[in-house]
Design a protein around this motif. Structure first.
Motif, PDB file in Angstrom:
ATOM      1  N   PRO A   1       0.832  -1.212   0.000  1.00 44.10           N
ATOM      2  CA  PRO A   1       0.000   0.000   0.000  1.00 44.10           C
ATOM      3  C   PRO A   1       0.871   1.268   0.000  1.00 44.10           C
ATOM      4  O   PRO A   1       1.862   1.338   0.709  1.00 44.10           O
ATOM      5  CB  PRO A   1      -0.807  -0.101   1.282  1.00 44.10           C
ATOM      6  N   LYS A   2       0.461   2.239  -0.803  1.00 44.68           N
ATOM      7  CA  LYS A   2       1.217   3.485  -0.915  1.00 44.68           C
ATOM      8  C   LYS A   2       0.817   4.476   0.172  1.00 44.68           C
ATOM      9  O   LYS A   2       1.614   5.305   0.587  1.00 44.68           O
ATOM     10  CB  LYS A   2       1.003   4.091  -2.299  1.00 44.68           C
ATOM     11  N   ASP A   3      -0.432   4.413   0.604  1.00 44.43           N
ATOM     12  CA  ASP A   3      -0.914   5.327   1.638  1.00 44.43           C
ATOM     13  C   ASP A   3      -2.046   4.655   2.414  1.00 44.43           C
ATOM     14  O   ASP A   3      -2.374   3.499   2.173  1.00 44.43           O
ATOM     15  CB  ASP A   3      -1.374   6.649   1.014  1.00 44.43           C
ATOM     16  N   GLU A   4      -2.639   5.393   3.341  1.00 40.19           N
ATOM     17  CA  GLU A   4      -3.702   4.822   4.176  1.00 40.19           C
ATOM     18  C   GLU A   4      -4.921   4.416   3.361  1.00 40.19           C
ATOM     19  O   GLU A   4      -5.543   3.391   3.639  1.00 40.19           O
ATOM     20  CB  GLU A   4      -4.107   5.824   5.258  1.00 40.19           C
ATOM     21  N   ALA A   5      -5.262   5.210   2.370  1.00 42.90           N
ATOM     22  CA  ALA A   5      -6.425   4.887   1.533  1.00 42.90           C
ATOM     23  C   ALA A   5      -6.174   3.597   0.760  1.00 42.90           C
ATOM     24  O   ALA A   5      -7.063   2.742   0.648  1.00 42.90           O
ATOM     25  CB  ALA A   5      -6.731   6.026   0.579  1.00 42.90           C
ATOM     26  N   ASP A   6      -4.975   3.456   0.239  1.00 44.50           N
ATOM     27  CA  ASP A   6      -4.581   2.249  -0.482  1.00 44.50           C
ATOM     28  C   ASP A   6      -4.637   1.038   0.456  1.00 44.50           C
ATOM     29  O   ASP A   6      -5.136  -0.024   0.096  1.00 44.50           O
ATOM     30  CB  ASP A   6      -3.164   2.435  -1.030  1.00 44.50           C
ATOM     31  N   HIS A   7      -4.136   1.224   1.660  1.00 41.08           N
ATOM     32  CA  HIS A   7      -4.141   0.152   2.658  1.00 41.08           C
ATOM     33  C   HIS A   7      -5.581  -0.248   3.010  1.00 41.08           C
ATOM     34  O   HIS A   7      -5.903  -1.432   3.099  1.00 41.08           O
ATOM     35  CB  HIS A   7      -3.393   0.601   3.918  1.00 41.08           C
ATOM     36  N   ALA A   8      -6.439   0.749   3.206  1.00 43.17           N
ATOM     37  CA  ALA A   8      -7.842   0.479   3.536  1.00 43.17           C
ATOM     38  C   ALA A   8      -8.534  -0.270   2.406  1.00 43.17           C
ATOM     39  O   ALA A   8      -9.303  -1.209   2.647  1.00 43.17           O
ATOM     40  CB  ALA A   8      -8.572   1.789   3.830  1.00 43.17           C
ATOM     41  N   PHE A   9      -8.256   0.141   1.163  1.00 35.91           N
ATOM     42  CA  PHE A   9      -8.869  -0.523   0.013  1.00 35.91           C
ATOM     43  C   PHE A   9      -8.426  -1.980  -0.065  1.00 35.91           C
ATOM     44  O   PHE A   9      -9.251  -2.886  -0.232  1.00 35.91           O
ATOM     45  CB  PHE A   9      -8.512   0.215  -1.286  1.00 35.91           C
ATOM     46  N   LEU A  10      -7.119  -2.231   0.062  1.00 35.97           N
ATOM     47  CA  LEU A  10      -6.600  -3.604  -0.018  1.00 35.97           C
ATOM     48  C   LEU A  10      -7.141  -4.450   1.129  1.00 35.97           C
ATOM     49  O   LEU A  10      -7.490  -5.613   0.943  1.00 35.97           O
ATOM     50  CB  LEU A  10      -5.075  -3.600  -0.013  1.00 35.97           C
ATOM     51  N   SER A  11      -7.245  -3.842   2.304  1.00 36.75           N
ATOM     52  CA  SER A  11      -7.757  -4.563   3.456  1.00 36.75           C
ATOM     53  C   SER A  11      -9.220  -4.958   3.246  1.00 36.75           C
ATOM     54  O   SER A  11      -9.610  -6.102   3.508  1.00 36.75           O
ATOM     55  CB  SER A  11      -7.617  -3.697   4.708  1.00 36.75           C
ATOM     56  N   SER A  12     -10.034  -4.030   2.751  1.00 37.60           N
ATOM     57  CA  SER A  12     -11.453  -4.351   2.518  1.00 37.60           C
ATOM     58  C   SER A  12     -11.596  -5.380   1.400  1.00 37.60           C
ATOM     59  O   SER A  12     -12.458  -6.254   1.457  1.00 37.60           O
ATOM     60  CB  SER A  12     -12.259  -3.096   2.206  1.00 37.60           C
ATOM     61  N   GLU A  13     -10.725  -5.296   0.407  1.00 37.44           N
ATOM     62  CA  GLU A  13     -10.739  -6.270  -0.691  1.00 37.44           C
ATOM     63  C   GLU A  13     -10.445  -7.674  -0.160  1.00 37.44           C
ATOM     64  O   GLU A  13     -11.075  -8.650  -0.568  1.00 37.44           O
ATOM     65  CB  GLU A  13      -9.695  -5.855  -1.735  1.00 37.44           C
ATOM     66  N   GLN A  14      -9.496  -7.779   0.763  1.00 42.18           N
ATOM     67  CA  GLN A  14      -9.156  -9.077   1.346  1.00 42.18           C
ATOM     68  C   GLN A  14     -10.297  -9.602   2.213  1.00 42.18           C
ATOM     69  O   GLN A  14     -10.585 -10.795   2.205  1.00 42.18           O
ATOM     70  CB  GLN A  14      -7.859  -8.978   2.144  1.00 42.18           C
ATOM     71  N   HIS A  15     -10.962  -8.713   2.957  1.00 49.86           N
ATOM     72  CA  HIS A  15     -12.101  -9.139   3.775  1.00 49.86           C
ATOM     73  C   HIS A  15     -13.229  -9.665   2.898  1.00 49.86           C
ATOM     74  O   HIS A  15     -13.846 -10.691   3.219  1.00 49.86           O
ATOM     75  CB  HIS A  15     -12.610  -7.982   4.648  1.00 49.86           C
ATOM     76  N   ILE A  16     -13.489  -8.982   1.808  1.00 52.06           N
ATOM     77  CA  ILE A  16     -14.531  -9.436   0.876  1.00 52.06           C
ATOM     78  C   ILE A  16     -14.149 -10.783   0.278  1.00 52.06           C
ATOM     79  O   ILE A  16     -14.969 -11.703   0.203  1.00 52.06           O
ATOM     80  CB  ILE A  16     -14.775  -8.382  -0.231  1.00 52.06           C
ATOM     81  N   GLY A  17     -12.895 -10.915  -0.125  1.00 48.79           N
ATOM     82  CA  GLY A  17     -12.411 -12.181  -0.684  1.00 48.79           C
ATOM     83  C   GLY A  17     -12.554 -13.316   0.309  1.00 48.79           C
ATOM     84  O   GLY A  17     -13.001 -14.419  -0.038  1.00 48.79           O
ATOM     85  N   ASN A  18     -12.207 -13.059   1.561  1.00 49.16           N
ATOM     86  CA  ASN A  18     -12.339 -14.088   2.598  1.00 49.16           C
ATOM     87  C   ASN A  18     -13.794 -14.463   2.831  1.00 49.16           C
ATOM     88  O   ASN A  18     -14.119 -15.638   3.010  1.00 49.16           O
ATOM     89  CB  ASN A  18     -11.685 -13.621   3.906  1.00 49.16           C
ATOM     90  N   ALA A  19     -14.683 -13.468   2.832  1.00 49.95           N
ATOM     91  CA  ALA A  19     -16.114 -13.747   2.997  1.00 49.95           C
ATOM     92  C   ALA A  19     -16.632 -14.597   1.839  1.00 49.95           C
ATOM     93  O   ALA A  19     -17.426 -15.529   2.043  1.00 49.95           O
ATOM     94  CB  ALA A  19     -16.902 -12.445   3.101  1.00 49.95           C
ATOM     95  N   LEU A  20     -16.171 -14.290   0.630  1.00 53.31           N
ATOM     96  CA  LEU A  20     -16.579 -15.085  -0.534  1.00 53.31           C
ATOM     97  C   LEU A  20     -16.088 -16.527  -0.414  1.00 53.31           C
ATOM     98  O   LEU A  20     -16.817 -17.466  -0.735  1.00 53.31           O
ATOM     99  CB  LEU A  20     -16.030 -14.453  -1.821  1.00 53.31           C
ATOM    100  N   LEU A  21     -14.853 -16.692   0.062  1.00 50.95           N
ATOM    101  CA  LEU A  21     -14.316 -18.046   0.224  1.00 50.95           C
ATOM    102  C   LEU A  21     -15.129 -18.841   1.252  1.00 50.95           C
ATOM    103  O   LEU A  21     -15.399 -20.023   1.045  1.00 50.95           O
ATOM    104  CB  LEU A  21     -12.840 -17.993   0.643  1.00 50.95           C
ATOM    105  N   ILE A  22     -15.531 -18.195   2.327  1.00 49.78           N
ATOM    106  CA  ILE A  22     -16.331 -18.873   3.350  1.00 49.78           C
ATOM    107  C   ILE A  22     -17.662 -19.332   2.764  1.00 49.78           C
ATOM    108  O   ILE A  22     -18.090 -20.470   2.974  1.00 49.78           O
ATOM    109  CB  ILE A  22     -16.540 -17.953   4.573  1.00 49.78           C
TER     110      ILE A  22
END
Length: 112
Positions: free
Chosen positions: A36-57
């Protein structure tokens, strides 16, 4: 009961779910590689991973349900409600082929 139709459909759904599973895992792994380049980038990647994990479940749950239905076919009890042991309405099975319960019992299970 149109067992052959349901078996082919369930096997097709299983194959698609496994392909989607692999795609989602690759997407999650790819997003983890980005720094992540900044906090917004970090937040976006983090939410993307949470969504991906929810989809996997959800996919894992559906995959288990499909495998359970295929096993029930082998045991000659597919389409029979696991709670009341009555046949599950064919229209319900057409909508949700891996249903374990008839509508009435599903409502009871969800309530308690």
């Amino acid at each position: 009961l149109q067992l052959d139709f349901f078996k082919k459909s369930l096997e097709k759904q299983k194959k698609i779910l496994k392909e989607n599973w692999n795609f989602t895992v690759n997407e999650i792994n790819t997003s983890k590689e980005h720094t992540p380049k900044d906090e917004a980038d970090h937040a976006f990647l983090s939410s993307e991973q949470h969504i991906g994990n929810a989809l996997l479940i959800k996919k894992k749950s559906n995959l288990k349900a499909i495998e359970r239905s295929l096993k029930r076919m082998e045991d000659n009890c597919y389409g029979i409600c696991e709670l009341c042991q009555e046949p599950i309405n064919i229209e319900r099975l057409k909508v949700k082929m891996f249903a374990d319960y008839c509508i009435s019992c599903k409502e009871l299970v969800e309530r308690y």
